[in-house]
Design an enzyme around this catalytic site. Sequence first.
Site, PDB file in Angstrom:
ATOM      1  NE  ARG A 240      12.451   6.677  -2.554  1.00  0.00           N
ATOM      2  CZ  ARG A 240      11.254   6.145  -2.789  1.00  0.00           C
ATOM      3  NH1 ARG A 240      11.048   5.391  -3.849  1.00  0.00           N
ATOM      4  NH2 ARG A 240      10.255   6.369  -1.974  1.00  0.00           N
TER       5      ARG A 240
ATOM      6  CG  HIS B 136       7.839   1.970   0.443  1.00  0.00           C
ATOM      7  ND1 HIS B 136       8.566   2.580  -0.551  1.00  0.00           N
ATOM      8  CD2 HIS B 136       6.813   1.357  -0.190  1.00  0.00           C
ATOM      9  CE1 HIS B 136       8.015   2.359  -1.734  1.00  0.00           C
ATOM     10  NE2 HIS B 136       6.941   1.609  -1.538  1.00  0.00           N
TER      11      HIS B 136
ATOM     12  CD  GLU C 132       3.984   5.743  -4.179  1.00  0.00           C
ATOM     13  OE1 GLU C 132       3.174   4.848  -3.922  1.00  0.00           O
ATOM     14  OE2 GLU C 132       4.616   5.788  -5.248  1.00  0.00           O
TER      15      GLU C 132
ATOM     16  CG  ASN D  61       7.354   7.917  -6.051  1.00  0.00           C
ATOM     17  OD1 ASN D  61       8.478   8.418  -6.111  1.00  0.00           O
ATOM     18  ND2 ASN D  61       7.007   7.054  -5.128  1.00  0.00           N
TER      19      ASN D  61
ATOM     20  CE1 TYR E 279       6.004   3.172 -11.248  1.00  0.00           C
ATOM     21  CE2 TYR E 279       5.233   4.697  -9.562  1.00  0.00           C
ATOM     22  CZ  TYR E 279       6.097   3.690  -9.976  1.00  0.00           C
ATOM     23  OH  TYR E 279       7.055   3.226  -9.128  1.00  0.00           O
TER      24      TYR E 279
ATOM     25  CD  GLU F  43       8.262   4.346  -6.001  1.00  0.00           C
ATOM     26  OE1 GLU F  43       7.281   3.957  -6.670  1.00  0.00           O
ATOM     27  OE2 GLU F  43       8.364   4.216  -4.777  1.00  0.00           O
TER      28      GLU F  43
HETATM   29  O1  IFM Z   1       5.625  -0.944  -6.262  1.00  0.00           O
HETATM   30  C1  IFM Z   1       5.104   0.327  -6.036  1.00  0.00           C
HETATM   31  C2  IFM Z   1       5.910   1.053  -4.985  1.00  0.00           C
HETATM   32  O2  IFM Z   1       5.985   0.332  -3.796  1.00  0.00           O
HETATM   33  C3  IFM Z   1       5.299   2.391  -4.688  1.00  0.00           C
HETATM   34  N1  IFM Z   1       5.070   3.131  -5.894  1.00  0.00           N
HETATM   35  C4  IFM Z   1       4.433   2.475  -6.987  1.00  0.00           C
HETATM   36  C5  IFM Z   1       5.114   1.156  -7.290  1.00  0.00           C
HETATM   37  C6  IFM Z   1       4.435   0.449  -8.475  1.00  0.00           C
HETATM   38  O3  IFM Z   1       3.100   0.213  -8.189  1.00  0.00           O
END
Ligand code: IFM
Length: 465
Positions: A87, A131, A176, A303, A305, A370
């Site tokens: 990706r 992006h 995002e 995505n 985290y 992500e």
């Molecule tokens: O690096 C970023 C990415 O560009 C978009 N999502 C979160 C990642 C980590 O912060």
Amino acid sequence: MTSTDVRPATAAGLQFPTGFVFGAATAAYQIEGAVDVDGRGPSIWDTFSHTPGKTFAGHTGDVAVEHYTRYPEDVALMGELGLSAYRFSVAWSRVLPEGAGRIEQRGLDFYRRLVDELLSAGIDPWLTLYHWDLPQALQDRGGWTDRDTAARFADYAAVVHGALGDRVAHWSTLNEPMCSALLGHMAGQHAPGHRDPVEASRATHHLLLGHGLATRVLRDAGADHLGITLNFTPMSPATGSPADVDAARRLDGQQNRMFLVPIVTGEYPADVVRDLAAAGAPLPVEDGDLDVISTPVDWLGVNYYFRSTVRAVAEPTGKATAFIGAERIDDIDPAGPTTTMGWGISPEGFTDLMLRLRDLAPGLPLFITENGSAWPDEVGDDGAVHDPERTDYLLRHLAAMTTAIEQGADVRGYFAWSLLDNYEWARGYAQRFGLVHVDYGTQRRTPKDSARAYADVIRRHRGSV
Ligand code: IFM
């Protein structure tokens, strides 16, 4: 790690559905460098990163990891990992240096070469159109706060599809949009670095409108695997008090539901509409916009985290917030270990998110576009990069994903963030998310232990172990 982790952190025993996609992700400004090569025009991130005080130690993406010239080596690394997909994003201002009008064939040629290299290595290209790197020329006309930018985005989508539609099957419009809209226009932490709730609300709506317009253009051009990538952060109240519960609702509204719900249902969530209007920043919706925004997509990129716990406080926190009308909402520091980003670790939050999306977006296949973690990696005396924390994070999140799949979440692929250490936006090169270490002095690439662990997962899935 917490005692409630769902599975032991080992590759053995992880089961994925047949045909599951294993990939890694990057983004143009974070890796390409070559910002003034082959006619590329400036983007808002060139401007922002060159503005004193905006990024860690003044770091910029000027050089990044030189992927623009080193892409053959990077594709070879993907092959060694056994990735089935990659990706990446296209830099709008490489293709249309002024954002609209004149097409720069040399920019398109770079992506043609990259895609051809991927295809000859048997790696499926997953292309993201946007992006975060809006052409500066469009910013000068108002950027995403200007409705016209949505139409320009659709024109750009048509140009890229015209050049690559014969060899790229998987298309994503935006990465995002929450970050573009709210970190860029409300918190001021991302380009264009503004702090204005009215701008943030306008940018939100115009990004979503641009997504819908581009989806229609791509569909009409024959694309049949279209999606959008959203970033989700589960929000929990610190206590059961009505004020904390309402704080979590408000942030969940703007972080998670404001972007997903209109795409899936054709309506913004009523509570979010009320919150924004009450803050003097109503969404600038015109007749027919929500029909465009809810143009059907084929998949949702997710995505993830970390998760957040929030509470209401009596006085404004005084901190920059990405959320509109949230001056009296504070984040609680995560319990347990944190990554170098200061983010907590919650595989359980990942499982919960996928199960929530199963219910919020029924029938829409999910791809984890992500997921990853930053740690202070170094090349050791043995020439290797030992990153047990990232390996653990990776394996636990893969396990959490399989738990969600077992419970009915239709997750069809996983892209690790990121293939390579790279430019982490305002945090510069100080944050390393890569499976592959990059020495920024020499540009030497060294696969970390986590890369080997991921390769092992992929090999086992294919039945070759
Ligand atoms: O690096 C970023 C990415 O560009 C978009 N999502 C979160 C990642 C980590 O912060």
